[in-house]
Design a protein around this motif. Structure first.
Motif, PDB file in Angstrom:
ATOM      1  N   LEU A   9       0.802  -1.216   0.000  1.00  0.00           N
ATOM      2  CA  LEU A   9       0.000   0.000   0.000  1.00  0.00           C
ATOM      3  C   LEU A   9       0.837   1.269   0.000  1.00  0.00           C
ATOM      4  N   TYR A  10       1.960   1.228   0.702  1.00  0.00           N
ATOM      5  CA  TYR A  10       2.725   2.451   0.883  1.00  0.00           C
ATOM      6  C   TYR A  10       4.083   2.426   0.201  1.00  0.00           C
ATOM      7  N   GLU A  11       4.239   1.495  -0.736  1.00  0.00           N
ATOM      8  CA  GLU A  11       5.426   1.439  -1.577  1.00  0.00           C
ATOM      9  C   GLU A  11       6.703   1.567  -0.735  1.00  0.00           C
ATOM     10  N   GLN A  12       6.854   0.627   0.185  1.00  0.00           N
ATOM     11  CA  GLN A  12       7.963   0.674   1.126  1.00  0.00           C
ATOM     12  C   GLN A  12       9.255   0.100   0.543  1.00  0.00           C
ATOM     13  N   SER A  13       9.454   0.308  -0.750  1.00  0.00           N
ATOM     14  CA  SER A  13      10.665  -0.233  -1.380  1.00  0.00           C
ATOM     15  C   SER A  13      11.921   0.417  -0.803  1.00  0.00           C
ATOM     16  N   ASN A  14      11.811   1.673  -0.365  1.00  0.00           N
ATOM     17  CA  ASN A  14      12.984   2.356   0.182  1.00  0.00           C
ATOM     18  C   ASN A  14      13.549   1.624   1.385  1.00  0.00           C
ATOM     19  N   ILE A  15      12.669   1.228   2.275  1.00  0.00           N
ATOM     20  CA  ILE A  15      13.186   0.557   3.476  1.00  0.00           C
ATOM     21  C   ILE A  15      13.663  -0.851   3.157  1.00  0.00           C
ATOM     22  N   GLN A  16      13.038  -1.516   2.194  1.00  0.00           N
ATOM     23  CA  GLN A  16      13.518  -2.841   1.815  1.00  0.00           C
ATOM     24  C   GLN A  16      14.924  -2.747   1.234  1.00  0.00           C
ATOM     25  N   ASN A  17      15.153  -1.729   0.403  1.00  0.00           N
ATOM     26  CA  ASN A  17      16.501  -1.531  -0.142  1.00  0.00           C
ATOM     27  C   ASN A  17      17.479  -1.159   0.965  1.00  0.00           C
ATOM     28  N   LEU A  18      16.998  -0.369   1.919  1.00  0.00           N
ATOM     29  CA  LEU A  18      17.843   0.094   3.011  1.00  0.00           C
ATOM     30  C   LEU A  18      18.335  -1.066   3.865  1.00  0.00           C
ATOM     31  N   ILE A  19      17.408  -1.929   4.286  1.00  0.00           N
ATOM     32  CA  ILE A  19      17.780  -2.974   5.239  1.00  0.00           C
ATOM     33  C   ILE A  19      18.577  -4.099   4.590  1.00  0.00           C
ATOM     34  N   GLN A  20      18.518  -4.219   3.255  1.00  0.00           N
ATOM     35  CA  GLN A  20      19.347  -5.231   2.598  1.00  0.00           C
ATOM     36  C   GLN A  20      20.826  -4.870   2.680  1.00  0.00           C
ATOM     37  N   LYS A  21      21.121  -3.573   2.606  1.00  0.00           N
ATOM     38  CA  LYS A  21      22.514  -3.117   2.596  1.00  0.00           C
ATOM     39  C   LYS A  21      22.971  -2.593   3.950  1.00  0.00           C
ATOM     40  N   GLU A  22      22.019  -2.085   4.737  1.00  0.00           N
ATOM     41  CA  GLU A  22      22.390  -1.372   5.950  1.00  0.00           C
ATOM     42  C   GLU A  22      21.717  -2.021   7.158  1.00  0.00           C
ATOM     43  N   ASN A  23      22.475  -2.828   7.872  1.00  0.00           N
ATOM     44  CA  ASN A  23      21.970  -3.489   9.074  1.00  0.00           C
ATOM     45  C   ASN A  23      23.129  -3.669  10.044  1.00  0.00           C
ATOM     46  N   PHE A  24      22.838  -4.175  11.231  1.00  0.00           N
ATOM     47  CA  PHE A  24      23.876  -4.261  12.252  1.00  0.00           C
ATOM     48  C   PHE A  24      25.058  -5.132  11.822  1.00  0.00           C
ATOM     49  N   SER A  25      24.820  -6.084  10.930  1.00  0.00           N
ATOM     50  CA  SER A  25      25.921  -6.958  10.497  1.00  0.00           C
ATOM     51  C   SER A  25      26.903  -6.229   9.582  1.00  0.00           C
ATOM     52  N   THR A  26      26.485  -5.132   8.949  1.00  0.00           N
ATOM     53  CA  THR A  26      27.380  -4.378   8.071  1.00  0.00           C
ATOM     54  C   THR A  26      27.840  -3.076   8.713  1.00  0.00           C
ATOM     55  N   LEU A  27      27.543  -2.921   9.989  1.00  0.00           N
ATOM     56  CA  LEU A  27      27.884  -1.705  10.720  1.00  0.00           C
ATOM     57  C   LEU A  27      29.405  -1.573  10.874  1.00  0.00           C
ATOM     58  N   SER A  28      29.915  -0.375  10.654  1.00  0.00           N
ATOM     59  CA  SER A  28      31.358  -0.140  10.807  1.00  0.00           C
ATOM     60  C   SER A  28      31.588   1.262  11.352  1.00  0.00           C
ATOM     61  N   SER A  29      32.580   1.383  12.220  1.00  0.00           N
ATOM     62  CA  SER A  29      32.915   2.691  12.798  1.00  0.00           C
ATOM     63  C   SER A  29      34.211   3.249  12.211  1.00  0.00           C
ATOM     64  N   LYS A  30      34.689   2.670  11.118  1.00  0.00           N
ATOM     65  CA  LYS A  30      36.019   3.033  10.620  1.00  0.00           C
ATOM     66  C   LYS A  30      36.095   4.452  10.076  1.00  0.00           C
ATOM     67  N   TYR A  31      34.945   5.070   9.784  1.00  0.00           N
ATOM     68  CA  TYR A  31      34.971   6.423   9.241  1.00  0.00           C
ATOM     69  C   TYR A  31      34.915   7.496  10.330  1.00  0.00           C
ATOM     70  N   TYR A  32      34.850   7.079  11.593  1.00  0.00           N
ATOM     71  CA  TYR A  32      34.689   8.035  12.693  1.00  0.00           C
ATOM     72  C   TYR A  32      35.954   8.098  13.537  1.00  0.00           C
ATOM     73  N   GLN A  33      36.230   9.288  14.068  1.00  0.00           N
ATOM     74  CA  GLN A  33      37.361   9.465  14.965  1.00  0.00           C
ATOM     75  C   GLN A  33      36.989  10.450  16.066  1.00  0.00           C
ATOM     76  N   GLY A  34      37.693  10.357  17.199  1.00  0.00           N
ATOM     77  CA  GLY A  34      37.536  11.330  18.268  1.00  0.00           C
ATOM     78  C   GLY A  34      36.108  11.485  18.753  1.00  0.00           C
TER      79      GLY A  34
END
Length: 327
Positions: free
Chosen positions: A132-157
């Motif tokens: 009904l609400y064309e939630q393709s954005n979140i489906q695409n989001l969670i396929q690539k972006e989830n806790f298993s792919t989480l990384s802090s390598k771009y952050y400092q300090g």
């Protein structure tokens, strides 16, 4: 907003395919066990032999036949579990396989206090929401972006401290979701992981069977405006608002990118207020500062956010640009 007949039939057809696929998995497991676990097939075959013998005894008037059968079947089941365990298999390895154990892949569950009546399962509702609400954005989001792919390598300090604090709270948010009522407000600079963490949370809660609706701020308010200013869509407006107010988790992404006016401010307040009354969680992400947010929206919205949301700031470089740079 109701599903069309074709949309409903498409969902039901998917359930049929899921059941067929899971039956195939179970049959493959059974053949695997029969060929690798000595004695298991013979025990399984003995069930039908015992059942036929029991039926004959019952026809002959033997009142103890059924009790004897139950005892023997219990003994067979116990022995089968012993054989599975000895071979390194879990005891439920040959139990029916369900993608959704709650409805057993039918899409419907029985109402607890109404014999014979059923309602849509949470898994059906999420499929309905997606259609009904064309939630393709979140489906695409969670396929690539989830806790298993989480990384802090771009952050400092200090940026890393903000990120770690946001991740820790996001994990706790998921862990305690069904027991505690919390809302999350991610704010900070562009490309620092606000939408990413929203997707991580959504992914985990969808696995738990929670209903999740995702909207960009502009998409949400455009949809609300379309319903509000068309008298022919009053029924659809009611259904849409009920879903927005009543889903387990509502994610409003990129708040502040929409054209802000009195309509947007009033609709945002109503949405936040209704969800707060129903104790339904909301996640908001924005690139604007708290000062800009206060100036852009009404005092009562700013007060609602600061009083009923946990605020987590994310800062640092735009990670999306970093990821595009050559290694």
């Amino acid at each position: 907003m109701a599903l069309s007949n074709s949309q409903y039939e498409a969902i039901i057809k998917r359930y049929g395919k899921t059941r067929d696929s899971n039956r195939y998995v179970l049959e493959a497991r059974r053949e695997e066990i029969y060929s690798s676990v000595a004695g298991y097939r013979e025990l399984a075959d003995s069930v039908s032999t015992l059942s036929v013998a029991c039926a004959r005894r019952m026809l002959d008037g033997d009142e103890a036949a059924l009790k004897d059968l139950h005892e023997k079947l219990a003994g067979i089941a116990a022995r089968q579990k012993e054989l599975l365990a000895a071979a390194g298999y879990p005891p439920d390895y040959l139990e029916p396989v369900y993608t959704c154990p709650d409805c057993r892949d039918t899409g419907y569950v029985s109402l607890p206090d109404a014999e014979g009546l059923k309602e849509k399962c949470h898994c059906f509702r999420q499929q309905e929401i997606s259609v009904l609400y064309e939630q393709s954005n979140i489906q695409n989001l969670i396929q690539k972006e989830n806790f298993s792919t989480l990384s802090s390598k771009y952050y400092q300090g200090e940026h890393l401290q903000h990120f770690n604090a946001a991740v820790d709270f996001s994990r706790k948010f998921v862990q305690n979701f069904k027991q505690d009522y919390h809302n999350l407000f991610f704010y900070g600079t562009v490309g620092t992981g606000k939408s990413f963490l929203s997707g991580c949370i959504a992914n985990e809660l969808l696995k738990q069977g929670c209903s999740v609706i995702y909207f960009s701020a502009s998409g949400l308010f455009d949809t609300l405006a379309r319903y509000a200013f068309d008298a022919k869509l009053k029924e659809e407006q009611h259904d849409f608002c009920e879903d927005i107010y009543g889903c387990d988790l509502l994610i409003i992404d990129d708040l502040g990118t929409e054209v802000t006016n009195n309509f947007v401010s009033s609709q945002l307040f109503v949405c936040l207020n209704e969800r707060n009354l129903r104790r339904k969680a909301t996640i908001i992400s924005t690139n604007v500062t708290l000062e800009e947010f206060r100036d852009r929206y009404s005092d009562r919205i700013f007060s609602r956010i600061t009083s009923s949301f946990t605020l987590r700031k994310l800062t640092g470089p735009d990670i999306r640009i970093y990821k595009k740079l050559p290694n």
